[in-house]
Motif scaffolding. Structure first.
Motif, PDB file in Angstrom:
ATOM      1  N   THR A 142       0.723  -1.435  -0.100  1.00 53.03           N
ATOM      2  CA  THR A 142       0.043   0.006  -0.006  1.00 53.03           C
ATOM      3  C   THR A 142       1.013   1.164   0.001  1.00 53.03           C
ATOM      4  N   ARG A 143       1.869   1.275   0.631  1.00 53.92           N
ATOM      5  CA  ARG A 143       2.783   2.351   0.715  1.00 53.92           C
ATOM      6  C   ARG A 143       3.482   2.712  -0.570  1.00 53.92           C
ATOM      7  N   VAL A 144       4.061   1.550  -1.360  1.00 52.74           N
ATOM      8  CA  VAL A 144       4.407   1.732  -2.405  1.00 52.74           C
ATOM      9  C   VAL A 144       3.465   2.297  -3.539  1.00 52.74           C
ATOM     10  N   PHE A 145       2.323   1.612  -3.615  1.00 50.56           N
ATOM     11  CA  PHE A 145       1.187   1.933  -4.402  1.00 50.56           C
ATOM     12  C   PHE A 145       0.867   3.486  -4.195  1.00 50.56           C
ATOM     13  N   GLU A 146       0.617   3.938  -3.130  1.00 51.28           N
ATOM     14  CA  GLU A 146       0.234   5.294  -2.696  1.00 51.28           C
ATOM     15  C   GLU A 146       1.189   6.352  -3.032  1.00 51.28           C
ATOM     16  N   ALA A 147       2.649   5.857  -2.921  1.00 54.43           N
ATOM     17  CA  ALA A 147       3.871   6.647  -3.395  1.00 54.43           C
ATOM     18  C   ALA A 147       3.661   6.915  -5.024  1.00 54.43           C
ATOM     19  N   VAL A 148       3.597   5.919  -5.543  1.00 49.52           N
ATOM     20  CA  VAL A 148       2.975   5.975  -7.169  1.00 49.52           C
ATOM     21  C   VAL A 148       2.109   7.129  -7.661  1.00 49.52           C
ATOM     22  N   TYR A 150      12.551   4.398  -5.382  1.00 56.21           N
ATOM     23  CA  TYR A 150      13.534   3.400  -5.027  1.00 56.21           C
ATOM     24  C   TYR A 150      13.600   3.184  -3.722  1.00 56.21           C
ATOM     25  N   ALA A 151      13.754   4.241  -2.919  1.00 57.46           N
ATOM     26  CA  ALA A 151      14.229   4.192  -1.599  1.00 57.46           C
ATOM     27  C   ALA A 151      12.831   3.606  -0.632  1.00 57.46           C
ATOM     28  N   ILE A 152      11.653   4.098  -1.040  1.00 59.80           N
ATOM     29  CA  ILE A 152      10.648   3.390  -0.468  1.00 59.80           C
ATOM     30  C   ILE A 152      10.387   1.916  -0.822  1.00 59.80           C
ATOM     31  N   LEU A 199      10.487  -4.284  -1.459  1.00 57.36           N
ATOM     32  CA  LEU A 199       9.622  -4.590  -2.595  1.00 57.36           C
ATOM     33  C   LEU A 199      10.219  -4.088  -3.920  1.00 57.36           C
ATOM     34  N   VAL A 200      11.494  -4.178  -4.024  1.00 59.16           N
ATOM     35  CA  VAL A 200      12.269  -3.935  -5.173  1.00 59.16           C
ATOM     36  C   VAL A 200      12.437  -5.305  -5.905  1.00 59.16           C
TER      37      VAL A 200
END
Length: 264
Positions: free
Chosen positions: A53-59, A164-166, A172-173
């Motif tokens: 969710t964090r990566v998706f919302e960052a996008v 990339y940092a998140i 999740l890389v």
């Protein structure tokens, strides 16, 4: 006559309640699930982890608004022309999402996915070995690498670094982000210059690594941009510039002689 059935795991309503994704909408979703998490859940029909969710919302945040882009300008001008049609103004901006604006997210995700090897490398050297012929092939075919280069952020797109940092923080890389990073490392050997990995491209790589449908990657970019276009309209209501944009073009048009079309 046999009644037809139309199965869906999404929204359904009865006299007593509304369900969504098998949950009670009022009790289990409203006030419990954030909109970004819900959007992910709706698209995949699985609830994302906190990291996903964090990566998706960052996008979504990365793609929400980029200032006076063509999509924002056309939204403001459509509202100027038809202030009774907010939906038309929003739709006009979203319809402008294509290969030059917003579409890069999808293009990059698909490009990377189609070039992933069957056996994934385990270190940077291995990924660089995969990336180098990809860049060479694009160069020889005189095709751009989607997501490589930016007309403003020539020294590096800040969204790329942050995403990339998140992704690293959330472990999740995945292979799409790995291949994209490798392209960033090896392309100077082929092109003779260094170009940045742009934010729209890294967003496509991140979405692909999250396992989201490749066919919907542009849809997520449009979801993000919808919020930005609402912001553009909200600002247009308070501090209108649409009419100035219109007059700037209208008052500076210059008549010229007709230039008949001639097939090449």
């Amino acid at each position: 006559m046999t009644e037809r059935e139309y199965p869906t795991a999404l929204g359904a309503a009865s006299r007593e309640k509304i369900t969504l994704l098998g949950q009670d909408l009022a009790d289990d979703v409203m006030g419990q699930v954030g909109f970004g998490e819900l959007a992910f859940w709706l698209a995949t029909q699985r609830r994302p982890s906190k990291g996903e969710t964090r990566v998706f919302e960052a996008v979504l945040a990365a793609l929400a608004d980029h200032g006076f882009t063509p999509t924002a300008i056309v939204t403001r001008l459509t509202y100027l022309s038809a202030p009774d049609s907010v939906q038309g103004a929003l739709a006009a901006g979203l319809l402008g999402g294509g290969s030059r604006f917003l579409g890069v997210t999808e293009d990059c995700g698909r490009f990377l996915h189609e070039r992933l090897p069957e056996r994934l490398p385990t270190d940077e050297a291995g990924w660089d070995e995969i990336a180098l012929p990809i860049v060479r092939e694009q160069r020889e075919a005189r095709r751009f690498v989607p997501g490589l280069g930016h007309h403003v952020h020539k020294d590096g797109d800040p969204r790329t670094r942050r995403l990339y940092a998140i992704a690293r923080e959330e472990d999740l890389v995945g292979p799409h982000l790995e291949l994209f990073a490798a392209i960033g490392r090896v392309h100077p050997q082929v092109l003779g210059r260094t170009l940045p990995l742009n934010g729209a491209g890294v967003c496509g790589a991140a979405l692909a690594d999250l396992g989201l449908p490749l066919e919907l990657l542009r849809g997520f970019a449009l979801l993000a941009r919808t919020a930005g276009l609402i912001g553009q309209l909200a600002e247009e209501l308070r501090h209108p510039v649409g009419n100035d944009i219109f007059l700037s073009v209208d008052l500076h048009n210059r008549p010229v002689d007709p230039d008949p079309y001639r097939p090449s």
